[in-house]
Scaffold this motif. Structure first.
Motif, PDB file in Angstrom:
ATOM      1  N   UNK A 103       0.628  -1.169   0.000  1.00 13.51           N
ATOM      2  CA  UNK A 103       0.003   0.015  -0.076  1.00 13.51           C
ATOM      3  C   UNK A 103       1.007   1.442  -0.136  1.00 13.51           C
ATOM      4  N   UNK A 104       1.937   1.326   0.604  1.00 16.49           N
ATOM      5  CA  UNK A 104       2.784   2.460   0.894  1.00 16.49           C
ATOM      6  C   UNK A 104       3.388   2.887  -0.593  1.00 16.49           C
ATOM      7  N   UNK A 105       3.981   1.685  -1.196  1.00 18.58           N
ATOM      8  CA  UNK A 105       4.709   2.021  -2.151  1.00 18.58           C
ATOM      9  C   UNK A 105       3.454   2.371  -3.522  1.00 18.58           C
ATOM     10  N   UNK A 106       2.466   1.658  -3.348  1.00 22.28           N
ATOM     11  CA  UNK A 106       1.432   2.040  -4.377  1.00 22.28           C
ATOM     12  C   UNK A 106       1.079   3.469  -4.274  1.00 22.28           C
ATOM     13  N   UNK A 107       1.064   3.934  -3.104  1.00 21.20           N
ATOM     14  CA  UNK A 107       0.554   5.305  -2.694  1.00 21.20           C
ATOM     15  C   UNK A 107       1.688   6.324  -3.261  1.00 21.20           C
ATOM     16  N   UNK A 112       5.494  -2.024  -9.283  1.00 19.03           N
ATOM     17  CA  UNK A 112       5.962  -3.230  -8.878  1.00 19.03           C
ATOM     18  C   UNK A 112       6.820  -3.098  -7.563  1.00 19.03           C
ATOM     19  N   UNK A 113       6.576  -4.051  -6.622  1.00 22.84           N
ATOM     20  CA  UNK A 113       7.580  -4.127  -5.345  1.00 22.84           C
ATOM     21  C   UNK A 113       8.792  -5.314  -5.544  1.00 22.84           C
ATOM     22  N   UNK A 114       9.894  -5.189  -5.449  1.00 22.36           N
ATOM     23  CA  UNK A 114      10.782  -6.269  -5.612  1.00 22.36           C
ATOM     24  C   UNK A 114      11.325  -6.299  -4.098  1.00 22.36           C
ATOM     25  N   UNK A 115      11.683  -7.582  -4.195  1.00 26.64           N
ATOM     26  CA  UNK A 115      12.340  -8.089  -2.917  1.00 26.64           C
ATOM     27  C   UNK A 115      13.543  -9.009  -3.195  1.00 26.64           C
ATOM     28  N   UNK A 116      14.787  -8.579  -2.556  1.00 28.24           N
ATOM     29  CA  UNK A 116      15.775  -9.494  -2.558  1.00 28.24           C
ATOM     30  C   UNK A 116      15.743 -10.227  -1.163  1.00 28.24           C
ATOM     31  N   UNK A 117      15.414 -11.395  -1.079  1.00 27.59           N
ATOM     32  CA  UNK A 117      15.153 -12.029   0.171  1.00 27.59           C
ATOM     33  C   UNK A 117      16.178 -13.236   0.390  1.00 27.59           C
ATOM     34  N   UNK A 118      16.187 -13.503   1.829  1.00 28.94           N
ATOM     35  CA  UNK A 118      16.826 -14.675   2.417  1.00 28.94           C
ATOM     36  C   UNK A 118      16.150 -15.941   1.877  1.00 28.94           C
ATOM     37  N   UNK A 148      15.238 -13.335  -6.083  1.00 27.65           N
ATOM     38  CA  UNK A 148      15.000 -11.792  -6.590  1.00 27.65           C
ATOM     39  C   UNK A 148      13.639 -11.843  -6.792  1.00 27.65           C
ATOM     40  N   UNK A 149      12.609 -11.444  -5.913  1.00 23.51           N
ATOM     41  CA  UNK A 149      10.982 -11.447  -6.114  1.00 23.51           C
ATOM     42  C   UNK A 149      10.532 -10.220  -6.744  1.00 23.51           C
ATOM     43  N   UNK A 150       9.372 -10.312  -7.170  1.00 21.14           N
ATOM     44  CA  UNK A 150       8.561  -9.245  -7.648  1.00 21.14           C
ATOM     45  C   UNK A 150       7.023  -9.602  -7.149  1.00 21.14           C
ATOM     46  N   UNK A 151       6.396  -8.277  -7.129  1.00 19.85           N
ATOM     47  CA  UNK A 151       4.781  -8.280  -6.632  1.00 19.85           C
ATOM     48  C   UNK A 151       4.424  -7.130  -7.634  1.00 19.85           C
ATOM     49  N   UNK A 152       3.343  -7.380  -8.198  1.00 16.76           N
ATOM     50  CA  UNK A 152       2.670  -6.334  -9.047  1.00 16.76           C
ATOM     51  C   UNK A 152       1.772  -5.586  -8.032  1.00 16.76           C
ATOM     52  N   UNK A 153       1.908  -4.278  -8.224  1.00 14.95           N
ATOM     53  CA  UNK A 153       1.065  -3.556  -7.152  1.00 14.95           C
ATOM     54  C   UNK A 153      -0.316  -2.863  -7.759  1.00 14.95           C
TER      55      UNK A 153
END
Length: 153
Positions: A103-107, A112-118, A148-153
């Motif tokens: 929500x914060x990124x969309x606002x 797209x939200x990217x995540x470099x994760x464990x 490396x992950x992505x989520x469409x916002x």
């Protein structure tokens, strides 16, 4: 479980929140040397707090249960940190913070939200709707690759 409240992180909480990040990461059984090397990368920053990019999840009693920190970009913002207190893992706190970060990124106009994760955290992110798009080199350890992950916002 008690009700979870989300609020902006407050100035002066950065050390406490960064310590929570380290305690959460340590749950995966990493040794002391690994944890010392990653510690500088698991910091909630004063800038993020001041700019409203860090969010705290806490119980009604005021116990800090988790934290997330975002970094807006140009149509690809990132989820820099999302860590849950070891005592609150598996109670839905991560899902609340994940949705809030979206929500914060969309606002802020991100798409797209990217995540470099464990690697240990990847299944949780996939369960929440992220998709792996690649493996990327670790910023800390030469030769180590991270999802490396992505989520469409």
């Amino acid at each position: 479980m008690t009700q979870v409240l989300l609020r902006p992180a407050r100035p002066g909480e950065e050390d406490q929140l960064s310590e929570l990040c380290l305690k959460s990461k340590a749950v995966w059984g990493y040794d002391d040397a690994f944890m010392a090397d990653v510690a500088p990368h698991l910091r909630v920053t004063p800038d993020a707090i001041r700019e409203g990019r860090a969010t705290v999840a806490e119980s009604e009693e005021g116990e800090i249960l988790g934290v997330c920190q975002i970094e807006p970009g140009s149509h690809h913002g990132s989820l820099d940190l999302l860590f849950i207190s070891p005592t609150a893992i598996g109670q839905g706190v991560g899902q609340l913070l994940f949705e809030h970060a979206k929500d914060l990124l969309r606002a802020r106009g991100e798409t797209v939200m990217t995540i470099l994760c464990d690697p240990y955290a990847e299944p949780a992110y996939l369960h929440m709707g992220a998709k792996r798009v690649a493996m990327r080199p670790s910023d800390v350890f030469k030769g180590r690759e991270l999802p490396w992950l992505e989520v469409t916002l």
